[in-house]
Scaffold this motif. Structure first.
Motif: not given
Length: 200
Positions: A70-73, A77-84, A161-166
């Protein structure tokens, strides 16, 4: 280069020697605040216990096991951790476990996406999951754009839209530019004010 005899004999270059009864700075040392030392050891023990509980090594009903991801990913909006989190998005054939980035919609709800968009593209859209499935089922690009327009009005969809992965979050480049511009303007105002006050 060695010292001359005059330098060797100079009083400032003599080796310091203490008196016969001098035992050095460590000769008479001891704990000056035992109570504080006991409190420090107690804090270490308590934080170690909390850490072991939060990592799941010690089962505790009050302190539930946490998830450091949860701190690194990013999270959707449903509380799912992206990639996990293993969550199948209905009617899209995608799983949040395969979508490691979080993209924020205009209403502030993040959705998990596979990659952050690197250029503006107003023909493709990210939406809330139920809206995305409706959008993906559109039979033509005109229908897709019309549906997306309705969802964008309710701020449940956004074009690429143009974004940067942070750190797992897709941060719009326009926001970064606006912050940098505001910071530069503030700095310029401070410099001008400093120059004006220094000349008066």
């Amino acid at each position: 280069m060695s010292m001359s005899d005059a330098d060797k004999n100079h009083p400032d270059n003599k080796k310091l020697e203490g008196s016969a009864d001098f035992k050095g700075p460590g000769g008479n040392r001891g704990c000056t605040d035992c109570f504080c030392g006991i409190l420090l050891i107690g804090c270490w023990a308590a934080m170690t216990f909390v850490g072991l509980c939060s990592m799941g090594f010690i089962q505790n009903d009050i302190l539930k096991e946490g998830n450091p991801a949860r701190l690194t990913n990013g999270m959707d909006y449903l509380g799912n951790i992206c990639g996990v989190t293993d969550y199948n998005i209905s009617h899209t054939g995608q799983n949040t476990k395969d979508l490691s980035k979080a993209f924020y919609l205009p209403n502030g709800a993040p959705v998990c996406v596979s990659t952050c968009p690197t250029a503006d593209d107003y023909t493709n859209f990210y939406c809330k999951y139920d809206k995305q499935s409706t959008l993906n089922s559109a039979s033509s690009s005109q229908e897709r754009t019309a549906i997306a327009g309705v969802y964008m009005a309710s701020m449940e969809c956004a074009p690429y839209v143009q974004t940067v992965d942070a750190w797992g979050y897709c941060v719009p480049q326009a926001a970064i530019d606006a912050i940098a511009s505001a910071a530069a303007d503030q700095m310029n105002q401070q410099i001008v004010a400093s120059c004006l006050t220094s000349t008066t």
